[in-house]
Design a protein around this motif. Structure first.
Motif, PDB file in Angstrom:
ATOM      1  N   ASN A   1       2.062  -9.570   4.893  1.00  0.00           N
ATOM      2  CA  ASN A   1       1.523 -10.218   3.959  1.00  0.00           C
ATOM      3  C   ASN A   1       1.965  -9.363   2.719  1.00  0.00           C
ATOM      4  O   ASN A   1       1.682  -9.915   1.616  1.00  0.00           O
ATOM      5  CB  ASN A   1      -0.094 -10.745   3.941  1.00  0.00           C
ATOM      6  CG  ASN A   1      -0.819  -9.601   3.892  1.00  0.00           C
ATOM      7  OD1 ASN A   1      -0.465  -8.449   4.168  1.00  0.00           O
ATOM      8  ND2 ASN A   1      -1.890  -9.644   3.524  1.00  0.00           N
ATOM      9  N   MET A   2       2.555  -8.387   2.635  1.00  0.00           N
ATOM     10  CA  MET A   2       2.937  -7.525   1.636  1.00  0.00           C
ATOM     11  C   MET A   2       4.369  -7.199   1.760  1.00  0.00           C
ATOM     12  O   MET A   2       4.793  -5.956   2.075  1.00  0.00           O
ATOM     13  CB  MET A   2       2.107  -6.276   1.875  1.00  0.00           C
ATOM     14  CG  MET A   2       0.629  -6.725   1.547  1.00  0.00           C
ATOM     15  SD  MET A   2      -0.480  -4.891   1.750  1.00  0.00           S
ATOM     16  CE  MET A   2       0.153  -4.135   0.231  1.00  0.00           C
ATOM     17  N   PRO A   3       5.339  -8.136   1.565  1.00  0.00           N
ATOM     18  CA  PRO A   3       6.565  -7.713   1.927  1.00  0.00           C
ATOM     19  C   PRO A   3       7.480  -6.914   1.027  1.00  0.00           C
ATOM     20  O   PRO A   3       8.283  -6.053   1.220  1.00  0.00           O
ATOM     21  CB  PRO A   3       7.494  -9.155   1.884  1.00  0.00           C
ATOM     22  CG  PRO A   3       6.600 -10.062   1.007  1.00  0.00           C
ATOM     23  CD  PRO A   3       5.186  -9.475   1.270  1.00  0.00           C
ATOM     24  N   GLY A   4       6.873  -6.515  -0.404  1.00  0.00           N
ATOM     25  CA  GLY A   4       7.216  -5.440  -1.229  1.00  0.00           C
ATOM     26  C   GLY A   4       6.738  -4.194  -0.967  1.00  0.00           C
ATOM     27  O   GLY A   4       7.048  -3.093  -1.814  1.00  0.00           O
ATOM     28  N   HIS A   5       5.822  -4.093   0.282  1.00  0.00           N
ATOM     29  CA  HIS A   5       5.325  -2.433   0.426  1.00  0.00           C
ATOM     30  C   HIS A   5       6.209  -1.756   0.878  1.00  0.00           C
ATOM     31  O   HIS A   5       7.367  -1.876   1.440  1.00  0.00           O
ATOM     32  CB  HIS A   5       4.420  -2.714   1.671  1.00  0.00           C
ATOM     33  CG  HIS A   5       3.360  -1.371   1.878  1.00  0.00           C
ATOM     34  ND1 HIS A   5       3.962  -0.248   2.326  1.00  0.00           N
ATOM     35  CD2 HIS A   5       2.117  -1.356   1.309  1.00  0.00           C
ATOM     36  CE1 HIS A   5       2.780   0.593   2.528  1.00  0.00           C
ATOM     37  NE2 HIS A   5       2.048  -0.165   1.855  1.00  0.00           N
ATOM     38  N   PRO A   6       6.286  -0.424   0.085  1.00  0.00           N
ATOM     39  CA  PRO A   6       7.370   0.442   0.434  1.00  0.00           C
ATOM     40  C   PRO A   6       7.708   0.792   1.975  1.00  0.00           C
ATOM     41  O   PRO A   6       8.611   1.135   2.378  1.00  0.00           O
ATOM     42  CB  PRO A   6       7.034   1.819  -0.226  1.00  0.00           C
ATOM     43  CG  PRO A   6       5.744   1.199  -1.007  1.00  0.00           C
ATOM     44  CD  PRO A   6       5.196   0.117  -0.675  1.00  0.00           C
ATOM     45  N   ALA A   7       6.655   0.708   2.692  1.00  0.00           N
ATOM     46  CA  ALA A   7       6.814   0.928   4.232  1.00  0.00           C
ATOM     47  C   ALA A   7       7.572  -0.059   4.974  1.00  0.00           C
ATOM     48  O   ALA A   7       8.297   0.164   5.809  1.00  0.00           O
ATOM     49  CB  ALA A   7       5.503   1.021   4.796  1.00  0.00           C
ATOM     50  N   MET A   8       7.647  -1.257   4.182  1.00  0.00           N
ATOM     51  CA  MET A   8       8.387  -2.342   4.631  1.00  0.00           C
ATOM     52  C   MET A   8      10.034  -1.897   4.658  1.00  0.00           C
ATOM     53  O   MET A   8      10.735  -2.235   5.568  1.00  0.00           O
ATOM     54  CB  MET A   8       8.221  -3.707   4.113  1.00  0.00           C
ATOM     55  CG  MET A   8       6.796  -4.084   4.409  1.00  0.00           C
ATOM     56  SD  MET A   8       6.344  -4.753   5.899  1.00  0.00           S
ATOM     57  CE  MET A   8       6.956  -6.268   6.111  1.00  0.00           C
ATOM     58  N   LYS A   9      10.242  -1.283   3.599  1.00  0.00           N
ATOM     59  CA  LYS A   9      11.512  -1.066   3.148  1.00  0.00           C
ATOM     60  C   LYS A   9      12.106   0.023   4.194  1.00  0.00           C
ATOM     61  O   LYS A   9      13.128   0.129   4.540  1.00  0.00           O
ATOM     62  CB  LYS A   9      11.814  -0.451   1.872  1.00  0.00           C
ATOM     63  CG  LYS A   9      13.134  -0.046   1.283  1.00  0.00           C
ATOM     64  CD  LYS A   9      13.454   0.292  -0.024  1.00  0.00           C
ATOM     65  CE  LYS A   9      14.759   0.738  -0.395  1.00  0.00           C
ATOM     66  NZ  LYS A   9      15.850   0.975   0.754  1.00  0.00           N
ATOM     67  N   VAL A  10      11.217   0.962   4.371  1.00  0.00           N
ATOM     68  CA  VAL A  10      11.413   2.169   5.387  1.00  0.00           C
ATOM     69  C   VAL A  10      11.748   1.444   6.832  1.00  0.00           C
ATOM     70  O   VAL A  10      12.863   2.012   7.679  1.00  0.00           O
ATOM     71  CB  VAL A  10      10.451   3.440   5.413  1.00  0.00           C
ATOM     72  CG1 VAL A  10      10.485   4.200   6.481  1.00  0.00           C
ATOM     73  CG2 VAL A  10      10.118   3.781   4.037  1.00  0.00           C
ATOM     74  N   GLY A  11      10.949   0.621   7.058  1.00  0.00           N
ATOM     75  CA  GLY A  11      11.169   0.190   8.542  1.00  0.00           C
ATOM     76  C   GLY A  11      12.447  -0.757   8.672  1.00  0.00           C
ATOM     77  O   GLY A  11      13.151  -0.506   9.543  1.00  0.00           O
TER      78      GLY A  11
END
Length: 190
Positions: free
Chosen positions: A114-124
């Protein structure tokens, strides 16, 4: 992490162990500071928020995981298809260990869905793309015309295997995905 302070490395190590074992939402900053043997103030000196620490946790897993896949591929004998299957077989072996909890990148993505902009999502996402690109390069080196598409299909099998084994707790699913990947690579045109 070569430029990080010993305290920062201890925090990332503690976060790595706790987040992977218990999940990112289940683990508090207090628990990470305690596991690292440091104060919460020291933790916040190095990371302005838990979100920054989650990002650093995934960043710390990126290169070691990619290097392991590359090692398994290179050490395997046989054709490119055999080498691809070997990666799956090694993941299946790892999944048989009682402390194995699946892909930390996918588990984190599920927790942050539910947090697509989270920095960890980009890392993943970057990690998954690096693996796909690396596979594409191996397929290109082997002369496969549709190397990028083939790599994407194998990545889908891998991530599907990671997800399915978490549901069924049966590493045989990873082995089955490896056999499918081997078959897919064998049938791909060069």
């Amino acid at each position: 992490m070569a430029h990080d302070s010993p305290a920062k490395e201890r925090i990332i190590d503690a976060a790595n162990r706790l987040f992977y074992a218990e999940g990112i939402r289940a683990v508090s900053v207090d628990a990470i500071a305690e596991k690292a043997g440091l104060t919460k103030k020291t933790l916040y000196y190095h990371f302005k928020s838990k979100d920054d620490l989650i990002e650093a946790y995934l960043e710390s897993r990126d290169q070691p995981n990619l290097a392991l896949y590359q090692k398994w591929f290179e050490e395997a004998g046989g054709s490119v298809a055999d080498k691809v299957e070997a990666i799956f077989l090694k993941v299946a072996d790892a999944a048989r260990h009682p402390k194995w909890k699946g892909c930390g990148f996918l588990r984190t993505a599920a927790e942050l869905a539910n947090m697509p902009g989270h920095p960890a999502m980009k890392v993943g996402a970057d990690h998954k793309k690096k693996f796909e690109q690396w596979l594409s390069e191996r397929f290109q080196d082997a002369g496969f015309a549709s190397h990028a598409q083939l790599a994407r299909h194998v990545v889908l099998l891998m991530d599907g295997a990671f997800s399915t084994v978490l549901v069924h707790r049966d590493p045989d699913y990873i082995e089955a995905a490896g056999a499918a990947a081997r078959s897919l690579v064998n049938s791909a045109g060069k």
